[in-house]
Scaffold this motif. Structure first.
Motif, PDB file in Angstrom:
ATOM      1  N   CYS A  42      -3.485  -8.024  11.663  1.00 37.71           N
ATOM      2  CA  CYS A  42      -4.856  -7.671  11.304  1.00 37.71           C
ATOM      3  C   CYS A  42      -5.186  -8.387  10.000  1.00 37.71           C
ATOM      4  CB  CYS A  42      -4.992  -6.150  11.146  1.00 37.71           C
ATOM      5  SG  CYS A  42      -6.680  -5.595  10.831  1.00 37.71           S
ATOM      6  N   GLN A  43      -6.069  -9.375  10.070  1.00 35.27           N
ATOM      7  CA  GLN A  43      -6.312 -10.271   8.939  1.00 35.27           C
ATOM      8  C   GLN A  43      -4.985 -10.917   8.549  1.00 35.27           C
ATOM      9  OE1 GLN A  43      -9.225 -11.076   7.513  1.00 35.27           O
ATOM     10  NE2 GLN A  43     -10.646  -9.457   8.019  1.00 35.27           N
ATOM     11  N   SER A  44      -4.388 -10.523   7.414  1.00 32.42           N
ATOM     12  CA  SER A  44      -3.110 -11.094   6.984  1.00 32.42           C
ATOM     13  C   SER A  44      -2.003 -10.055   6.991  1.00 32.42           C
ATOM     14  CB  SER A  44      -3.262 -11.687   5.574  1.00 32.42           C
ATOM     15  OG  SER A  44      -3.636 -10.675   4.645  1.00 32.42           O
ATOM     16  N   VAL A  45      -2.232  -8.926   7.651  1.00 36.81           N
ATOM     17  CA  VAL A  45      -1.253  -7.834   7.653  1.00 36.81           C
ATOM     18  C   VAL A  45      -0.590  -7.726   9.031  1.00 36.81           C
ATOM     19  CG1 VAL A  45      -0.875  -5.382   7.238  1.00 36.81           C
ATOM     20  CG2 VAL A  45      -2.640  -6.597   5.941  1.00 36.81           C
TER      21      VAL A  45
ATOM     22  N   SER B  43       4.407  -6.492   5.233  1.00 38.16           N
ATOM     23  CA  SER B  43       3.469  -7.024   4.248  1.00 38.16           C
ATOM     24  C   SER B  43       3.850  -6.530   2.864  1.00 38.16           C
ATOM     25  CB  SER B  43       2.035  -6.590   4.583  1.00 38.16           C
ATOM     26  OG  SER B  43       1.146  -6.935   3.545  1.00 38.16           O
TER      27      SER B  43
ATOM     28  N   LEU C  19      -6.304   0.458   9.303  1.00 38.50           N
ATOM     29  CA  LEU C  19      -5.700  -0.860   9.097  1.00 38.50           C
ATOM     30  C   LEU C  19      -6.769  -1.940   9.054  1.00 38.50           C
ATOM     31  CD1 LEU C  19      -3.121  -2.585   8.887  1.00 38.50           C
ATOM     32  CD2 LEU C  19      -3.142  -2.737  11.388  1.00 38.50           C
ATOM     33  N   SER C  20      -7.760  -1.836   9.920  1.00 39.51           N
ATOM     34  CA  SER C  20      -8.845  -2.811   9.944  1.00 39.51           C
ATOM     35  C   SER C  20      -9.629  -2.779   8.633  1.00 39.51           C
ATOM     36  CB  SER C  20      -9.773  -2.520  11.124  1.00 39.51           C
ATOM     37  OG  SER C  20     -10.865  -3.423  11.135  1.00 39.51           O
TER      38      SER C  20
ATOM     39  N   SER D  45      -7.452  -4.091   5.716  1.00 36.45           N
ATOM     40  CA  SER D  45      -7.295  -5.538   5.791  1.00 36.45           C
ATOM     41  C   SER D  45      -8.561  -6.259   5.325  1.00 36.45           C
ATOM     42  CB  SER D  45      -6.950  -5.959   7.218  1.00 36.45           C
ATOM     43  OG  SER D  45      -5.731  -5.376   7.634  1.00 36.45           O
ATOM     44  N   GLU D  46      -9.724  -5.679   5.626  1.00 34.62           N
ATOM     45  CA  GLU D  46     -10.983  -6.255   5.156  1.00 34.62           C
ATOM     46  C   GLU D  46     -11.025  -6.285   3.634  1.00 34.62           C
ATOM     47  OE1 GLU D  46     -14.211  -4.114   6.798  1.00 34.62           O
ATOM     48  OE2 GLU D  46     -13.920  -4.847   8.839  1.00 34.62           O
TER      49      GLU D  46
ATOM     50  N   SER E  79      -8.451  -6.160   1.584  1.00 40.17           N
ATOM     51  CA  SER E  79      -7.407  -7.059   1.089  1.00 40.17           C
ATOM     52  C   SER E  79      -7.879  -8.508   1.143  1.00 40.17           C
ATOM     53  CB  SER E  79      -6.121  -6.897   1.914  1.00 40.17           C
ATOM     54  OG  SER E  79      -5.579  -5.608   1.762  1.00 40.17           O
TER      55      SER E  79
ATOM     56  N   SER F 193      -2.195 -12.513  -3.659  1.00 42.40           N
ATOM     57  CA  SER F 193      -1.924 -11.254  -2.958  1.00 42.40           C
ATOM     58  C   SER F 193      -1.690 -10.092  -3.908  1.00 42.40           C
ATOM     59  CB  SER F 193      -0.702 -11.415  -2.036  1.00 42.40           C
ATOM     60  OG  SER F 193      -0.941 -12.386  -1.048  1.00 42.40           O
TER      61      SER F 193
END
Length: 280
Positions: A106-109, A140, A166-167, A170-171, A173, A198
């Protein structure tokens, strides 16, 4: 029964047999590959011999809708599923139990899930499902921020809560990483990122004021109920001569927190950076 009627029945039986074979192959693909691979397998068979499936337009329609929904959900949530498998553990008139394994990003996770799904039939009433033995792994550096949520979800089996949070996490992040990169590129001589893109902190220095340093800390807090909240603060390291000469410096943390409510994150950070520039 006349010959024409018999012929119709025979054709329908052959069509159904081919559909059963198709669904069996689709299920085997699910067992050993990804869900997307299974969809592509069915689609390829339609393209190779479409005449065999003219008697089942509903199946083709459902496949198209499934692909469309699957693509929409991945684009809408930014959750990309990479691997998926399902194993039948138990089947009876009362219940059916499967073991699921899936992984994705999810994105980078990145994440991995394994759980049991029990489908129970209560006296021919509406079926309902129960998730048990849930195990979640998040690969992560930011996994510590999600630890409370993961523990809560593993306990109650609420997968919807997990993916929704999580969505959202991730947004935030991704937005934080993009914002840090923007300001580092715009003010390379003033800004340092000790933990990289990060990380959750940004250090501001004025090279003409020895010992002068400000740190913007940007955490992404996730509680056990799945609520995602960005938490920002400003910490200062200001030598006494500077503090005596520029009294406003001691009030900057309070000033920054007030700006966040009025201007938002990016504009508030920009204001702090410009104040450091003017103090040269």
């Amino acid at each position: 029964m006349n010959i024409n009627t018999l012929k119709v029945y025979e054709d329908e039986i052959q069509s159904l047999e081919k559909e059963i074979q198709l669904l069996t192959e689709e299920y085997e693909c699910h067992q050993h590959g990804t869900a997307k691979k299974a969809m592509n397998t069915i689609k390829r068979k339609f393209q190779e011999d479409p005449k065999c499936y003219y008697s089942s337009p509903d199946l083709k329609t459902q496949l198209a809708l499934l692909e469309s929904d699957f693509s929409f959900l991945m684009n809408f949530t930014d959750i990309q599923f990479k691997n998926y498998s399902r194993k039948l553990l138990e089947k009876s008139e009362i219940k059916t139990v499967y073991n699921y394994r899936l992984s994705g990003i999810c994105q980078s996770v990145p994440f991995q899930l394994e759980f049991r799904l029990t489908e129970e039939n209560q006296n021919n009433k509406n079926d309902y499902v129960v998730v048990t033995d849930l195990n979640i792994i998040i690969e992560s550096e930011e996994s510590s921020n999600l630890s409370k949520l993961v523990s809560r979800v593993e306990e109650n089996g609420n997968l919807l809560l997990f993916f929704k949070t999580l969505s959202r996490f991730s947004e935030w992040s991704a937005y934080r990483k993009c914002t840090l990169a923007h300001f580092k590129s715009k003010y390379p001589n003033i800004i340092a990122l000790p933990e990289g893109l990060s990380g959750d902190c940004m250090v501001l220095k004025n090279i003409e004021l020895s010992g002068f340093e400000l740190m913007i800390v940007w955490k992404i807090h996730v509680d056990q109920d799945g609520k995602v909240v960005p938490v920002l603060d400003l910490l200062s390291k200001i030598p006494m001569p500077v503090l005596e000469d520029k009294k406003f410096a001691s009030d900057m943390p309070h000033w920054f927190r007030s700006l966040l409510h009025v201007l938002g994150i990016e504009a508030s950070i920009e204001a702090v950076i410009k104040s450091v520039c003017r103090s040269k």
